[in-house]
Write a protein that holds these residues in place. Structure first.
Motif, PDB file in Angstrom:
ATOM      1  N   THR A  79      38.361  41.376  43.911  1.00 41.87           N
ATOM      2  CA  THR A  79      36.914  41.520  44.093  1.00 41.87           C
ATOM      3  C   THR A  79      36.554  42.288  45.365  1.00 41.87           C
ATOM      4  O   THR A  79      35.469  42.844  45.467  1.00 41.87           O
ATOM      5  CB  THR A  79      36.223  40.155  44.091  1.00 41.87           C
ATOM      6  OG1 THR A  79      36.800  39.330  45.115  1.00 41.87           O
ATOM      7  CG2 THR A  79      36.396  39.468  42.739  1.00 41.87           C
ATOM      8  N   PHE A  80      37.451  42.294  46.324  1.00 45.37           N
ATOM      9  CA  PHE A  80      37.358  43.226  47.449  1.00 45.37           C
ATOM     10  C   PHE A  80      38.745  43.384  48.031  1.00 45.37           C
ATOM     11  O   PHE A  80      39.454  42.412  48.252  1.00 45.37           O
ATOM     12  CB  PHE A  80      36.392  42.770  48.544  1.00 45.37           C
ATOM     13  CG  PHE A  80      36.209  43.821  49.605  1.00 45.37           C
ATOM     14  CD1 PHE A  80      35.403  44.921  49.363  1.00 45.37           C
ATOM     15  CD2 PHE A  80      36.878  43.743  50.822  1.00 45.37           C
ATOM     16  CE1 PHE A  80      35.243  45.920  50.318  1.00 45.37           C
ATOM     17  CE2 PHE A  80      36.731  44.736  51.782  1.00 45.37           C
ATOM     18  CZ  PHE A  80      35.905  45.828  51.528  1.00 45.37           C
ATOM     19  N   THR A  86      28.284  45.204  41.538  1.00 41.16           N
ATOM     20  CA  THR A  86      27.787  44.094  42.355  1.00 41.16           C
ATOM     21  C   THR A  86      28.436  44.106  43.739  1.00 41.16           C
ATOM     22  O   THR A  86      29.658  44.245  43.855  1.00 41.16           O
ATOM     23  CB  THR A  86      28.074  42.749  41.662  1.00 41.16           C
ATOM     24  OG1 THR A  86      27.426  42.739  40.388  1.00 41.16           O
ATOM     25  CG2 THR A  86      27.554  41.583  42.496  1.00 41.16           C
ATOM     26  N   PRO A  87      27.659  43.965  44.811  1.00 37.39           N
ATOM     27  CA  PRO A  87      28.222  43.947  46.163  1.00 37.39           C
ATOM     28  C   PRO A  87      29.274  42.850  46.320  1.00 37.39           C
ATOM     29  O   PRO A  87      29.155  41.782  45.708  1.00 37.39           O
ATOM     30  CB  PRO A  87      27.003  43.679  47.052  1.00 37.39           C
ATOM     31  CG  PRO A  87      25.846  44.187  46.254  1.00 37.39           C
ATOM     32  CD  PRO A  87      26.186  43.883  44.830  1.00 37.39           C
ATOM     33  N   PRO A  88      30.293  43.084  47.139  1.00 42.24           N
ATOM     34  CA  PRO A  88      31.399  42.129  47.224  1.00 42.24           C
ATOM     35  C   PRO A  88      31.040  40.786  47.844  1.00 42.24           C
ATOM     36  O   PRO A  88      31.764  39.808  47.635  1.00 42.24           O
ATOM     37  CB  PRO A  88      32.445  42.873  48.065  1.00 42.24           C
ATOM     38  CG  PRO A  88      31.669  43.905  48.821  1.00 42.24           C
ATOM     39  CD  PRO A  88      30.547  44.303  47.932  1.00 42.24           C
ATOM     40  N   ASN A  89      29.939  40.708  48.609  1.00 40.52           N
ATOM     41  CA  ASN A  89      29.533  39.403  49.119  1.00 40.52           C
ATOM     42  C   ASN A  89      28.831  38.576  48.047  1.00 40.52           C
ATOM     43  O   ASN A  89      28.626  37.368  48.212  1.00 40.52           O
ATOM     44  CB  ASN A  89      28.632  39.542  50.348  1.00 40.52           C
ATOM     45  CG  ASN A  89      27.317  40.230  50.040  1.00 40.52           C
ATOM     46  OD1 ASN A  89      27.278  41.172  49.255  1.00 40.52           O
ATOM     47  ND2 ASN A  89      26.242  39.791  50.671  1.00 40.52           N
ATOM     48  N   LYS A 111      34.877  47.377  46.348  1.00 43.79           N
ATOM     49  CA  LYS A 111      34.273  46.373  45.478  1.00 43.79           C
ATOM     50  C   LYS A 111      34.638  46.645  44.022  1.00 43.79           C
ATOM     51  O   LYS A 111      34.526  45.771  43.167  1.00 43.79           O
ATOM     52  CB  LYS A 111      32.752  46.378  45.630  1.00 43.79           C
ATOM     53  CG  LYS A 111      32.076  47.655  45.125  1.00 43.79           C
ATOM     54  CD  LYS A 111      30.571  47.592  45.259  1.00 43.79           C
ATOM     55  CE  LYS A 111      29.893  48.833  44.681  1.00 43.79           C
ATOM     56  NZ  LYS A 111      28.419  48.755  44.799  1.00 43.79           N
ATOM     57  N   SER A 112      35.096  47.882  43.743  1.00 43.42           N
ATOM     58  CA  SER A 112      35.427  48.268  42.370  1.00 43.42           C
ATOM     59  C   SER A 112      36.864  47.932  41.988  1.00 43.42           C
ATOM     60  O   SER A 112      37.298  48.262  40.884  1.00 43.42           O
ATOM     61  CB  SER A 112      35.200  49.776  42.178  1.00 43.42           C
ATOM     62  OG  SER A 112      36.185  50.535  42.865  1.00 43.42           O
ATOM     63  N   GLU A 155      40.615  37.913  46.401  1.00 45.71           N
ATOM     64  CA  GLU A 155      40.039  38.761  47.439  1.00 45.71           C
ATOM     65  C   GLU A 155      41.133  38.986  48.477  1.00 45.71           C
ATOM     66  O   GLU A 155      41.711  38.030  49.010  1.00 45.71           O
ATOM     67  CB  GLU A 155      38.818  38.072  48.069  1.00 45.71           C
ATOM     68  CG  GLU A 155      38.033  38.958  49.001  1.00 45.71           C
ATOM     69  CD  GLU A 155      36.764  38.272  49.500  1.00 45.71           C
ATOM     70  OE1 GLU A 155      35.676  38.797  49.259  1.00 45.71           O
ATOM     71  OE2 GLU A 155      36.872  37.202  50.134  1.00 45.71           O
TER      72      GLU A 155
END
Length: 510
Positions: free
Chosen positions: A279-280, A201-204, A297-298, A330
């Motif tokens: 998460t980022f 899933t993208p970090p945003n 993001k991983s 984050e």
């Protein structure tokens, strides 16, 4: 969720969109592997096609044939098992897992798949079922309107023509243990898919609170419920979680610790799992080079593996108490970001001098380990994308395992081996402990560059009661595949750790 079943019927008679058969590298040329069950005409046709295509039968070779005589399914997929003869009936579990996964992963627009590899006995059937179900994974992504559509953009559309049903052909299909192995494979694959989806899933879209929301949503949809508790930034500050608060203070998305507990009646053992959930990771004020941020993001893959494992344990009804601690933050370089030289107080009161804000994972894990220890579990395992040094030492596919107890380290390693997840034992050398000494605090949070994976493990050990068996699993490499897909492993998130942790928990049953 892809369903997995077993059948003792001949593969060529079963209705499906595709049938998967094995091939072997027999003295330099491909041959059909044992267990295919094809009629003579069909076997001769396949053999002729293998020769015409100059097939090798090597691992990860996948070929597709159409309209094979006497086969009900319109497609026959041939997947390589490596060096063997056509009479070989016993293969390593990981060979079977990988071959089944490579075949199913190659399929497009195939809802029902039959897999007929050499599989007799619980272990072989389980491997084939797991590989096939894991190979069925695909990440939908974040897509805009479909071509010609006048509707607004939509996130994560339904996966088109995904594999929904897998049937494993085996002569042992009527055995209760074999049926149970197939059912477990479906649960494991679904858990790994959840972990993969989180990591992809993208970090945003995935930040500490939305991660917590995802866990709640999955629990709401599950048949077997777990207990979830979320500590927000105010509760973390009040509770003395200075490590995770410090890491997250530079972001507009504040940190969270999410606790998931599966506590069945009469559980005889208790296992705590702690996952790093950055998460980022920008690196904070010690910011990373742009190219190094592309996969950050991983950096929450450990927390994803922990969450997925707890849900899987609940789904399987394991009679073991399993508590997962997701340490979510984050790491951003905002105006209130943590600085090199800051000193923070951890959950247990230990003060730590921050040397490098890009070594943030050990800080969130330190708080999580203390919290996990407060419930006095029988054992604690943390799992994290912790150090680049892990990749330098072991590459991109092998995890590192460190522990305060050699016997427990070997137990975690055995769980990884049985699950087909590559891992290697690493030491915690006492002579490196001096690198963590600080002139202004109880600890420095980072040692020298050389042996960085090991000093990170030594730092984490400080937050675990020596009497409690503890292991640290560094998955910086195998958590995310930046290269081409292979076996049952897709490009992107791998879901590494779920199978190992689940196998470890199952080892406490009885």
């Amino acid at each position: 969720m892809t369903t997995v079943s077993v059948s003792d019927r001949s593969a060529h008679d079963l209705k499906a969109d595709a049938v998967v058969l094995g091939t072997v590298d027999d003295s330099g040329s491909a041959a059909l592997a044992a267990g295919h069950g094809l009629p003579r005409e069909a076997a001769a046709h396949v053999a002729a096609q293998l020769a015409a295509l100059q097939a090798t039968g090597k691992a990860d070779e996948v070929l597709t044939l159409a309209a094979v005589p006497s086969v009900t399914a319109p497609r026959v997929v041939l997947t390589g098992l490596g060096s063997a003869t056509s009479r070989t009936t016993s293969f390593d579990a990981e060979v079977l897992r990988r071959a089944a996964g490579a075949a199913v992963r190659s399929l497009k627009k195939a809802a029902k798949v039959v897999v007929a590899l050499p599989a007799s006995g619980v272990e072989s059937v389980a491997a084939v079922a797991e590989g096939a179900a894991l190979g069925a994974y695909s990440y939908a992504g974040i897509r805009g309107p479909q071509a010609g559509s006048t509707k607004g953009a939509k996130a994560s559309p339904a996966k088109a023509a995904a594999v929904t049903a897998i049937t494993v052909v085996t002569p042992d299909a009527k055995l209760k243990a074999v049926k149970a192995a197939a059912a477990r494979a479906a649960v494991l694959a679904d858990a790994k898919a959840y972990a993969r989806d989180l990591v992809n899933t993208p970090p945003n879209k995935l930040f500490p609170q939305s991660f917590a929301d995802s866990v709640k949503a999955r629990n709401s949809a599950a048949k077997a419920k777990v207990t979830i508790k979320v500590l927000d930034e105010a509760a973390l500050a009040k509770g003395g979680f200075g490590g995770i608060v410090g890491v997250g203070q530079g972001s507009v998305n504040p940190p969270r610790i999410v606790t998931l507990t599966w506590s069945p009646p009469r559980a005889s053992h208790s296992v705590a799992l702690v996952g790093k959930g950055i998460t980022f990771d920008s690196g904070g004020l010690c910011i990373k080079p742009p190219a190094s941020m592309l996969t950050m993001k991983s950096d929450m893959a450990g927390a994803a593996a922990v969450a997925a494992t707890v849900f899987a344990a609940a789904e399987l009804g394991l009679p073991v108490k399993v508590t997962g601690y997701l340490c979510l933050a984050e790491n951003m370089p905002g105006g209130n970001a943590q600085r090199p030289g800051d000193v923070v107080s951890m959950r247990d009161g230990t003060t730590v001098e921050i040397l490098d804000t890009d070594a943030e994972g050990r800080m969130v894990l330190g708080d999580g380990l203390v919290l996990a220890g407060e419930s006095n579990p029988d054992a604690i395992v943390d799992i994290a994308t912790l150090t680049g040094a892990q990749m330098v030492a072991l590459g991109g596919r092998v995890a590192a395992i460190m522990a305060n107890d050699d016997t427990f380290r070997d137990r975690v390693l055995a769980a990884a081996d049985s699950a087909g997840e590559a891992a290697w034992p690493m030491p915690l050398p006492e002579d490196l402990r001096s690198q963590l000494e600080s002139a202004v605090a109880d600890l420095s949070h980072k040692g020298e560059r050389w042996g960085g994976m090991l000093t990170a493990g030594l730092f984490l050990r400080e937050f675990v009661d020596p009497a409690t068996p503890w292991a640290h699993v560094d998955i910086a490499g195998p958590s995310f595949n930046e290269g081409s897909p292979y076996g049952y492993t897709p490009k992107g998130a791998t879901g590494y750790g779920v199978a190992t942790l689940l196998s470890l928990v199952e080892g406490y049953v009885g």
